[in-house]
Scaffold this motif. Structure first.
Motif, mmCIF file in Angstrom:
data_model
loop_
_atom_site.group_PDB
_atom_site.id
_atom_site.type_symbol
_atom_site.label_atom_id
_atom_site.label_comp_id
_atom_site.label_asym_id
_atom_site.label_seq_id
_atom_site.Cartn_x
_atom_site.Cartn_y
_atom_site.Cartn_z
ATOM 1 N N LEU A 64 0.819 -1.217 0.000
ATOM 2 C CA LEU A 64 0.000 0.000 0.000
ATOM 3 C C LEU A 64 0.854 1.267 0.000
ATOM 4 O O LEU A 64 0.315 2.374 -0.104
ATOM 5 N N THR A 65 2.169 1.127 0.093
ATOM 6 C CA THR A 65 3.026 2.317 0.189
ATOM 7 C C THR A 65 2.913 3.270 -1.013
ATOM 8 O O THR A 65 2.991 4.490 -0.806
ATOM 9 N N PRO A 66 2.728 2.816 -2.261
ATOM 10 C CA PRO A 66 2.538 3.799 -3.338
ATOM 11 C C PRO A 66 1.295 4.667 -3.130
ATOM 12 O O PRO A 66 1.320 5.874 -3.409
ATOM 13 N N THR A 67 0.220 4.061 -2.610
ATOM 14 C CA THR A 67 -1.004 4.819 -2.338
ATOM 15 C C THR A 67 -0.795 5.769 -1.169
ATOM 16 O O THR A 67 -1.249 6.926 -1.197
ATOM 17 N N ILE A 68 -0.115 5.301 -0.118
ATOM 18 C CA ILE A 68 0.205 6.162 1.013
ATOM 19 C C ILE A 68 1.060 7.335 0.553
ATOM 20 O O ILE A 68 0.861 8.487 0.966
ATOM 21 N N PHE A 69 2.025 7.044 -0.314
ATOM 22 C CA PHE A 69 2.921 8.061 -0.859
ATOM 23 C C PHE A 69 2.131 9.169 -1.548
ATOM 24 O O PHE A 69 2.346 10.364 -1.301
ATOM 25 N N PHE A 70 1.174 8.781 -2.381
ATOM 26 C CA PHE A 70 0.339 9.751 -3.093
ATOM 27 C C PHE A 70 -0.498 10.583 -2.121
ATOM 28 O O PHE A 70 -0.556 11.816 -2.206
ATOM 29 N N ASN A 71 -1.147 9.909 -1.163
ATOM 30 C CA ASN A 71 -2.021 10.621 -0.234
ATOM 31 C C ASN A 71 -1.253 11.541 0.707
ATOM 32 O O ASN A 71 -1.764 12.591 1.111
ATOM 33 N N VAL A 72 -0.036 11.163 1.075
ATOM 34 C CA VAL A 72 0.770 12.024 1.933
ATOM 35 C C VAL A 72 1.107 13.326 1.203
ATOM 36 O O VAL A 72 1.004 14.417 1.773
ATOM 37 N N ILE A 73 1.506 13.214 -0.064
ATOM 38 C CA ILE A 73 1.817 14.417 -0.835
ATOM 39 C C ILE A 73 0.586 15.310 -0.970
ATOM 40 O O ILE A 73 0.649 16.528 -0.742
ATOM 41 N N MET A 74 -0.555 14.709 -1.306
ATOM 42 C CA MET A 74 -1.780 15.498 -1.438
ATOM 43 C C MET A 74 -2.199 16.113 -0.100
ATOM 44 O O MET A 74 -2.697 17.239 -0.042
ATOM 45 N N GLY A 75 -1.995 15.362 0.998
ATOM 46 C CA GLY A 75 -2.338 15.872 2.314
ATOM 47 C C GLY A 75 -1.476 17.052 2.718
ATOM 48 O O GLY A 75 -1.959 18.022 3.308
#
Length: 266
Positions: A178-189
């Motif tokens: 799930l780290t690629p999805t976490i990576f995306f959401n962290v940047i957007m957050g």
């Protein structure tokens, strides 16, 4: 580019811009204490809200990924708050967090606990807005849920054969995949966190004692209340470079913890 030009001018919209060089940036960095106050408030909000939303979003997505009866209804219910108007959400939470007759303090009073002044105490005000931000965690939950449903079931089956428990599967399979999805959401957050505005504008007006005077709200005040459009333009460019720097740091760190399918995890 025009805003970049305006950042080097004294401009109040009623008169033509007057070139003053780096004066706006000098005043901002050396003579304006509220600039640093608003920046620290924003950094506090980002540093607290992004991890909390990430953890809550992942855990909620794991719950919503179960094969149980009525799961689609639960997914819809958790997602709905993220599509409600921001003003309506702010007004709702203004009532929920009211220190005198709000929902939370009324509940605490029934337990014999005196609730804090969520929006009226400077020690609680920023945390209250972070807490409110969890209301819309359903938006990131949907993205995490999509990522979870892309994890091959064969990995869990192989782990079961090897005797791995639920916690071990979560740590060794779910999180890495799930780290690629976490990576995306962290940047957007992080990007959305630096632009936090509506909550302070509607609920607190930047108070108490400027504890919720976030950077974007202070920029708005400089432009549309003080009519200092040149100064506000300089603030906008500072915000651009800060968010750019944070994004680049996250991107550079991604090679250390983001695992893409087909790669060997570190």
């Amino acid at each position: 580019m025009y805003s970049l030009y305006l950042s080097f001018t004294n401009y109040n919209i009623y008169q033509a811009p007057r070139w003053i060089g780096l004066a706006n940036y000098r005043i901002m960095l050396t003579e304006d204490p509220l600039f640093w106050k608003s920046m620290l408030n924003t950094l506090y909000y980002v540093a607290l809200s992004v991890p909390l939303n990430t953890v809550a979003g992942v855990l909620l997505a794991v719950l919503m990924n179960q094969s149980v009866r009525g799961i689609r209804l639960f997914r819809t219910l958790y997602f709905l708050p993220s599509v409600v108007s921001g003003v309506a959400v702010a007004l709702l939470w203004q009532w929920v967090l009211d220190p005198n007759f709000g929902l939370i303090n009324t509940f605490l009073a029934r337990l014999g606990i005196e609730g804090p002044g969520w929006l009226t105490d400077e020690h609680w005000s920023k945390f209250s807005l972070v807490l409110m931000n969890l209301w819309a965690v359903g938006g990131s939950m949907i993205i995490y849920l999509a990522g979870l449903q892309g994890v091959p079931r064969s990995l869990y089956e192989a782990a079961t054969v090897d005797g791995a428990g639920m916690l071990r599967k979560f740590v060794s399979i779910t999180i890495p995949m799930l780290t690629p999805t976490i990576f995306f959401n962290v940047i957007m957050g992080v990007l959305s966190g630096f632009q936090v505005f509506l909550q302070a504008y509607i609920m607190t007006g930047g108070g108490p004692n400027n504890s919720t005077m976030f950077f974007a709200y202070y920029l708005y005040n400089k432009a549309f209340k003080d009519m200092q459009f040149g100064y506000a333009s300089a603030m906008a460019w500072v915000l651009l470079f800060i968010t750019l720097a944070c994004t680049l740091i996250i991107l550079r760190s991604g090679s250390r913890w983001v695992y893409y399918e087909g790669e060997n995890p570190n």
